[in-house]
Motif scaffolding. Sequence first.
Motif, PDB file in Angstrom:
ATOM      1  N   SER A   1       0.892  -1.172  -0.188  1.00  0.00           N
ATOM      2  CA  SER A   1       0.091  -0.090  -0.108  1.00  0.00           C
ATOM      3  C   SER A   1       0.923   1.223   0.036  1.00  0.00           C
ATOM      4  O   SER A   1       2.068   1.193   0.428  1.00  0.00           O
ATOM      5  N   PRO A   2       0.176   2.261  -0.460  1.00  0.00           N
ATOM      6  CA  PRO A   2       1.212   3.613  -0.419  1.00  0.00           C
ATOM      7  C   PRO A   2       1.778   3.800   1.138  1.00  0.00           C
ATOM      8  O   PRO A   2       2.948   4.261   1.135  1.00  0.00           O
ATOM      9  N   VAL A   3       1.113   3.599   1.978  1.00  0.00           N
ATOM     10  CA  VAL A   3       1.468   3.629   3.558  1.00  0.00           C
ATOM     11  C   VAL A   3       2.715   3.020   3.778  1.00  0.00           C
ATOM     12  O   VAL A   3       3.831   3.280   4.279  1.00  0.00           O
ATOM     13  N   ALA A   4       2.406   1.670   3.374  1.00  0.00           N
ATOM     14  CA  ALA A   4       3.548   0.614   3.505  1.00  0.00           C
ATOM     15  C   ALA A   4       4.826   1.076   2.916  1.00  0.00           C
ATOM     16  O   ALA A   4       5.827   0.832   3.133  1.00  0.00           O
ATOM     17  N   ALA A   5       4.624   1.703   1.636  1.00  0.00           N
ATOM     18  CA  ALA A   5       5.734   1.757   0.710  1.00  0.00           C
ATOM     19  C   ALA A   5       6.453   3.177   1.444  1.00  0.00           C
ATOM     20  O   ALA A   5       7.675   3.246   1.300  1.00  0.00           O
ATOM     21  N   LYS A   6       5.760   4.007   2.072  1.00  0.00           N
ATOM     22  CA  LYS A   6       6.310   5.103   2.703  1.00  0.00           C
ATOM     23  C   LYS A   6       7.215   4.617   3.677  1.00  0.00           C
ATOM     24  O   LYS A   6       8.196   5.101   3.896  1.00  0.00           O
ATOM     25  N   LYS A   7       6.586   3.580   4.485  1.00  0.00           N
ATOM     26  CA  LYS A   7       7.528   3.068   5.600  1.00  0.00           C
ATOM     27  C   LYS A   7       8.728   2.408   5.164  1.00  0.00           C
ATOM     28  O   LYS A   7       9.735   2.535   5.853  1.00  0.00           O
ATOM     29  N   LEU A   8       8.429   1.927   3.809  1.00  0.00           N
ATOM     30  CA  LEU A   8       9.920   1.218   3.241  1.00  0.00           C
ATOM     31  C   LEU A   8      10.805   2.219   3.141  1.00  0.00           C
ATOM     32  O   LEU A   8      12.248   2.116   3.531  1.00  0.00           O
ATOM     33  N   ALA A   9      10.549   3.380   2.624  1.00  0.00           N
ATOM     34  CA  ALA A   9      11.500   4.456   2.237  1.00  0.00           C
ATOM     35  C   ALA A   9      11.928   5.130   3.490  1.00  0.00           C
ATOM     36  O   ALA A   9      13.212   5.403   3.602  1.00  0.00           O
ATOM     37  N   SER A  10      11.068   5.177   4.624  1.00  0.00           N
ATOM     38  CA  SER A  10      11.623   5.673   5.810  1.00  0.00           C
ATOM     39  C   SER A  10      12.562   5.022   6.508  1.00  0.00           C
ATOM     40  O   SER A  10      13.566   5.259   6.918  1.00  0.00           O
ATOM     41  N   ARG A  11      12.286   3.653   6.551  1.00  0.00           N
ATOM     42  CA  ARG A  11      13.196   2.599   7.070  1.00  0.00           C
ATOM     43  C   ARG A  11      14.665   2.870   6.408  1.00  0.00           C
ATOM     44  O   ARG A  11      15.660   2.624   6.784  1.00  0.00           O
ATOM     45  N   ALA A  12      14.411   2.608   4.928  1.00  0.00           N
ATOM     46  CA  ALA A  12      15.842   2.929   4.197  1.00  0.00           C
ATOM     47  C   ALA A  12      16.562   3.892   4.591  1.00  0.00           C
ATOM     48  O   ALA A  12      17.779   4.227   4.440  1.00  0.00           O
ATOM     49  N   ARG A  13      15.809   5.214   4.843  1.00  0.00           N
ATOM     50  CA  ARG A  13      16.337   6.720   4.812  1.00  0.00           C
ATOM     51  C   ARG A  13      17.108   6.454   5.995  1.00  0.00           C
ATOM     52  O   ARG A  13      18.474   6.905   6.398  1.00  0.00           O
ATOM     53  N   GLN A  14      16.562   5.930   7.329  1.00  0.00           N
ATOM     54  CA  GLN A  14      17.439   5.645   8.500  1.00  0.00           C
ATOM     55  C   GLN A  14      18.532   4.972   8.398  1.00  0.00           C
ATOM     56  O   GLN A  14      19.657   5.139   8.962  1.00  0.00           O
ATOM     57  N   LYS A  15      18.644   3.741   7.687  1.00  0.00           N
ATOM     58  CA  LYS A  15      19.754   2.877   7.405  1.00  0.00           C
ATOM     59  C   LYS A  15      20.844   3.945   6.521  1.00  0.00           C
ATOM     60  O   LYS A  15      22.108   3.830   6.920  1.00  0.00           O
ATOM     61  N   VAL A  16      20.410   4.445   5.398  1.00  0.00           N
ATOM     62  CA  VAL A  16      21.460   5.378   4.630  1.00  0.00           C
ATOM     63  C   VAL A  16      22.078   6.329   5.642  1.00  0.00           C
ATOM     64  O   VAL A  16      23.192   6.608   5.400  1.00  0.00           O
ATOM     65  N   GLN A  17      21.350   7.066   6.323  1.00  0.00           N
ATOM     66  CA  GLN A  17      21.800   8.131   7.031  1.00  0.00           C
ATOM     67  C   GLN A  17      22.410   7.602   8.316  1.00  0.00           C
ATOM     68  O   GLN A  17      23.377   8.375   8.693  1.00  0.00           O
ATOM     69  N   GLY A  18      22.188   6.684   8.941  1.00  0.00           N
ATOM     70  CA  GLY A  18      22.690   6.061  10.216  1.00  0.00           C
ATOM     71  C   GLY A  18      22.469   6.994  11.218  1.00  0.00           C
ATOM     72  O   GLY A  18      21.713   8.166  11.336  1.00  0.00           O
ATOM     73  N   THR A  19      23.195   6.696  12.393  1.00  0.00           N
ATOM     74  CA  THR A  19      22.905   7.098  13.726  1.00  0.00           C
ATOM     75  C   THR A  19      24.319   7.342  14.358  1.00  0.00           C
ATOM     76  O   THR A  19      25.074   6.175  14.789  1.00  0.00           O
ATOM     77  N   PRO A  20      24.806   8.359  14.409  1.00  0.00           N
ATOM     78  CA  PRO A  20      26.055   8.562  15.241  1.00  0.00           C
ATOM     79  C   PRO A  20      26.166   8.127  16.719  1.00  0.00           C
ATOM     80  O   PRO A  20      25.277   8.391  17.314  1.00  0.00           O
ATOM     81  N   ALA A  21      27.574   7.619  17.042  1.00  0.00           N
ATOM     82  CA  ALA A  21      27.558   7.050  18.346  1.00  0.00           C
ATOM     83  C   ALA A  21      28.137   8.116  19.391  1.00  0.00           C
ATOM     84  O   ALA A  21      28.204   7.942  20.584  1.00  0.00           O
ATOM     85  N   VAL A  22      28.517   9.233  18.668  1.00  0.00           N
ATOM     86  CA  VAL A  22      29.253  10.364  19.402  1.00  0.00           C
ATOM     87  C   VAL A  22      28.581  11.771  19.089  1.00  0.00           C
ATOM     88  O   VAL A  22      27.603  11.740  18.135  1.00  0.00           O
ATOM     89  N   PRO A  23      28.608  12.527  20.021  1.00  0.00           N
ATOM     90  CA  PRO A  23      28.035  13.835  19.799  1.00  0.00           C
ATOM     91  C   PRO A  23      28.542  14.725  18.743  1.00  0.00           C
ATOM     92  O   PRO A  23      29.526  14.292  17.968  1.00  0.00           O
ATOM     93  N   ALA A  24      27.749  15.453  18.100  1.00  0.00           N
ATOM     94  CA  ALA A  24      27.900  16.182  16.891  1.00  0.00           C
ATOM     95  C   ALA A  24      29.308  16.877  16.822  1.00  0.00           C
ATOM     96  O   ALA A  24      29.907  16.805  15.748  1.00  0.00           O
ATOM     97  N   ASP A  25      29.604  17.646  17.787  1.00  0.00           N
ATOM     98  CA  ASP A  25      30.885  18.212  17.814  1.00  0.00           C
ATOM     99  C   ASP A  25      32.010  17.124  17.641  1.00  0.00           C
ATOM    100  O   ASP A  25      33.060  17.491  16.918  1.00  0.00           O
ATOM    101  N   GLU A  26      32.102  16.168  18.411  1.00  0.00           N
ATOM    102  CA  GLU A  26      33.079  15.131  18.490  1.00  0.00           C
ATOM    103  C   GLU A  26      33.087  14.305  16.975  1.00  0.00           C
ATOM    104  O   GLU A  26      34.243  14.210  16.496  1.00  0.00           O
ATOM    105  N   LEU A  27      32.073  14.238  16.526  1.00  0.00           N
ATOM    106  CA  LEU A  27      31.747  13.586  15.090  1.00  0.00           C
ATOM    107  C   LEU A  27      32.812  14.446  13.946  1.00  0.00           C
ATOM    108  O   LEU A  27      33.250  14.022  13.245  1.00  0.00           O
TER     109      LEU A  27
END
Length: 291
Positions: free
Chosen positions: A145-171
């Motif tokens: 469904s369009p809603v599920a497709a949006k969730k797929l893209a959101s999940r992919a975006r999170q993987k592509v962007q990642g989550t830093p393990a350190v504060p922004a200034d340290e990164l």
Amino acid sequence: MQVDEELAARFEAERGQLRAVAYRMLGSPEAAEDAVQEAWLRLGRVDAGEVANLGGWLRTVVTRICLDVLRTRRTRREDPTGMQQLDEVPGTGAGPADTAVLADSVSRALLVVLDTLTPAERVAFVLHDMFAVPFDQIAPIVSRSPVAAKKLASRARQKVQGTPAVPADELARQRRVVAAFLAAARAGDLAGILAVLAPDVVRRADPAALAPGAAAVVRGAQQVARGTVALAGRSRQAELVLLDGRIGAIVAPGGRLRFALAFDVDGDLITGYEVIADPDRLARLDLAVLD
């Protein structure tokens, strides 16, 4: 097949975007061209006069071809470039210059990260985030469904962007230091490399990353710097990434991951780094693209 000149001209007008879509889906200029050629063959089997939006129709066909390739590749664990060559339309194949431009259109780091997505995630992310295709058009391609497709893209975006393990200034500080190291390494600048290495820096490397007779562990700034200068060619292919939440680098010729460099940074100096080349270790890395 009798080639209709008007239809061929309309197809050629769409070819550039079709190849761009397919390249981001498949990560190989050759595989992208194959997908586009298959779309041309399929166009010849339908009544083009009944196609209201030729560009949209062709993009959907190319995407479905790519989705099938991605699913097959994932099942068989095939080399991403291993797509069978298809018949070409005379005079319309991509030349070396076109292939080079296409290969330079996306960073190797992004291609590596895109390979970590599921086929459906990759399709949804590429179409929506890179080509602004609405989710109601993406949904039927991925059988969601369009809603599920949006969730797929959101999940992919999170993987592509990642989550830093350190504060922004340290990164940001890590990024400056590692970028300076890579810039000096690419230039073969011994003094520049030494400027960002701690005196007691240690470099470790997997056996697969070593030249014959090279040591797996090298200690001391002078020794590490000399070894880095000797590998300037490899450094020229390195790109910064987010590696396990910290600044790292990868070497991925043609978008295929070969080496990863994990750095330890203390203040403005690199205190150690590891060259990872073992396939199993590479597969376990959490990689993301830096802004």
